[in-house]
Design a protein around this motif. Structure first.
Motif: not given
Ligand code: AMP
Ligand code: MG
Length: 324
Positions: A141, A148-149, A177, A228-229, A285, A316, A320
Motif C-alpha cells: 500500500s 492509514v492506507s 481495504v 497499523h492503519y 479509510f 483494520r 488502528a
C-alpha cells in the motif's frame, strides 16, 4: 502536500510514461481495486529497496508481488492444485495467495521467507501496466508505514509526495481495504492471514476470529503487527449498533449508517447512508483520512457487523485503535 509528486490522469500518454518509468526502476503510486499501491519492478533489487525506503517500512515486512497472468506467476512461484483452483476462480481479483517462491524472487521481497505473497489484480489500469511490462510489480500500500492506507491518488500525493515522482489517478478504490491474504503453502490447511474483500466462506476456508492483536505474542507472519492503519488522531471503537457512551465536542463520531435524526451535530459522520457493508469498507479509510486533518482529539468509530467485508473493516479498525 509536496509539489514534486504529479497526479497523472490515466491517458494513453501517461500510461506510456509510467511504463517507461517502471522499466527504468522508478517506483510509482498506482491505483488498484483494493487501495493505492506503491509499485516497482519486483525483480530489480534497487526498485524493491526503494519501495521499503519510501514507505519507511521495516525490511521484515514482506511485499506482495503482482502478475499479469497465471503463466507469468508460474515462473516465480510453486502452485499446488488448491492454489491453482482458487486462482482460476478469483483472479483477477482481491485475493493474495502465499506460496513457495522460486529462486527468481529475492529474499528482499519476502523478508527472507521461502514463501511469497502473489496476486493478479483486477483494476484495469494496474492490469494495463502489468500487461505492458516484462516483469511483475511488487506493490505494498502506498502509505507511510503504519499509517492509514490510501484510497485516493490525493492521499498518496499528500503523504508520500516528497518521495515519489508520480501517482496514476484511477479514482476512488473500489473496495477501500487491502486484499484477502490466504496462506496456501500447505493446501490441506489453508489459512486466512489477513481478512479482506473476499470472505473465508467465499474461499471455502475456515473463517478467522479477529482478536485484539498484541505486539508481545509471536506473529504468524512478518508484517502482521498490531498497530497499523493508524491515523494521527487516536481511535476508540464502540460496539456495532450502539452509541458511544460519552462524546466530547472535540471528538468526532463515525457511525456505519446515517443516524435517523432531523438535525445531526457537526461532529457526527457516517460511512454509508443505508449501512451497506461494501460501501462502509469503500469509505472507511477515505473518511478517516479526511477527519484526521481536522484537529479532533479522538475519533469514536462504530465497529462493523462482523460478516463478509465487515470482518476486514473490523480487523483494520482494531489495529488502528491499538495502543502505541
Ligand atoms: P501490504 O503490502 O501493505 O498490503 O502488506 C502486505 C502483507 O502481506 C504483509 O504485511 C504481510 O502480512 C503479508 N505477506 C507478504 N508476504 C508474505 C509471506 N511470504 N508470508 C506471509 N505473509 C506475507
Ligand atoms: Mg499496507
Amino acid at each position: 502536500m509536496s509539489h514534486s509528486c504529479k497526479i497523472l490522469q490515466t491517458s494513453a500518454e501517461n500510461i506510456d510514461l509510467c511504463v517507461d518509468l517502471l522499466r527504468d526502476g522508478v517506483v510509482l503510486g498506482v491505483p488498484t481495486e483494493t487501495v493505492y499501491g506503491l509499485a516497482g519492478n519486483a525483480l530489480k533489487e534497487e526498485s524493491v529497496r526503494r519501495i521499503f525506503e519510501v514507505k519507511g517500512r521495516p525490511l521484515l515486512d514482506p511485499l506482495i508481488v503482482h502478475f499479469s497472468s497465471i503463466k507469468q506467476a508460474e515462473a516465480h512461484v510453486e502452485f499446488n492444485e488448491r492454489a491453482r483452483a482458487l486462482a482460476a476462480q478469483f483472479w483477477p481479483g482481491a485475493l493474495t495467495l502465499v506460496l513457495r517462491k522460486k529462486d527468481t524472487i529475492s529474499d528482499l521481497v519476502t523478508a527472507g521467507l521461502p514463501s511469497v505473497a502473489v496476486r493478479i489484480p483486477g483494476h484495469p489500469i494496474f492490469r494495463k501496466l502489468l500487461e505492458r511490462l516484462e516483469f511483475p510489480l511488487a506493490a505494498p500500500s502506498a502509505n507511510p508505514f503504519g499509517y492509514v492506507s490510501p484510497t485516493l491518488a490525493e492521499h498518496v500525493a499528500a503523504t508520500l509526495g516528497d518521495r515519489v515522482i508520480a501517482v496514476l489517478d484511477g479514482g476512488a478504490c473500489e473496495y477501500g481495504v487491502e486484499s484477502t491474504i490466504a496462506d496456501l503453502r500447505n493446501p490441506d490447511t489453508p489459512t486466512i492471514l489477513r481478512p479482506g474483500p473476499l470472505s473465508a466462506e467465499q474461499l471455502g476456508m475456515q473463517s478467522v476470529e479477529v482478536e485484539q492483536p498484541s505486539n508481545k505474542t509471536a506473529q504468524p507472519a512478518p508484517g502482521m503487527l498490531s498497530l497499523h492503519y493508524s491515523p494521527n488522531t487516536p481511535i476508540m471503537l464502540f460496539r456495532h449498533g450502539e452509541r458511544p457512551s460519552c462524546v466530547q465536542k472535540s471528538e468526532a463520531v463515525l457511525y456505519n449508517t446515517k443516524p435517523a435524526a432531523d438535525k445531526l451535530a457537526e461532529n457526527i459522520f457516517w460511512l454509508s447512508e443505508s449501512g451497506d457493508l461494501k460501501e462502509i469498507a469503500h469509505n472507511l479509510f477515505t473518511l478517516i483520512q479526511k477527519l484526521d486533518v481536522r484537529g479532533y482529539t479522538q475519533l469514536q468509530v462504530e465497529r462493523a457487523e462482523n460478516v463478509d467485508i465487515g470482518i476486514a473493516v473490523n480487523d483494520r479498525l482494531i489495529r488502528a485503535a491499538a495502543k502505541r
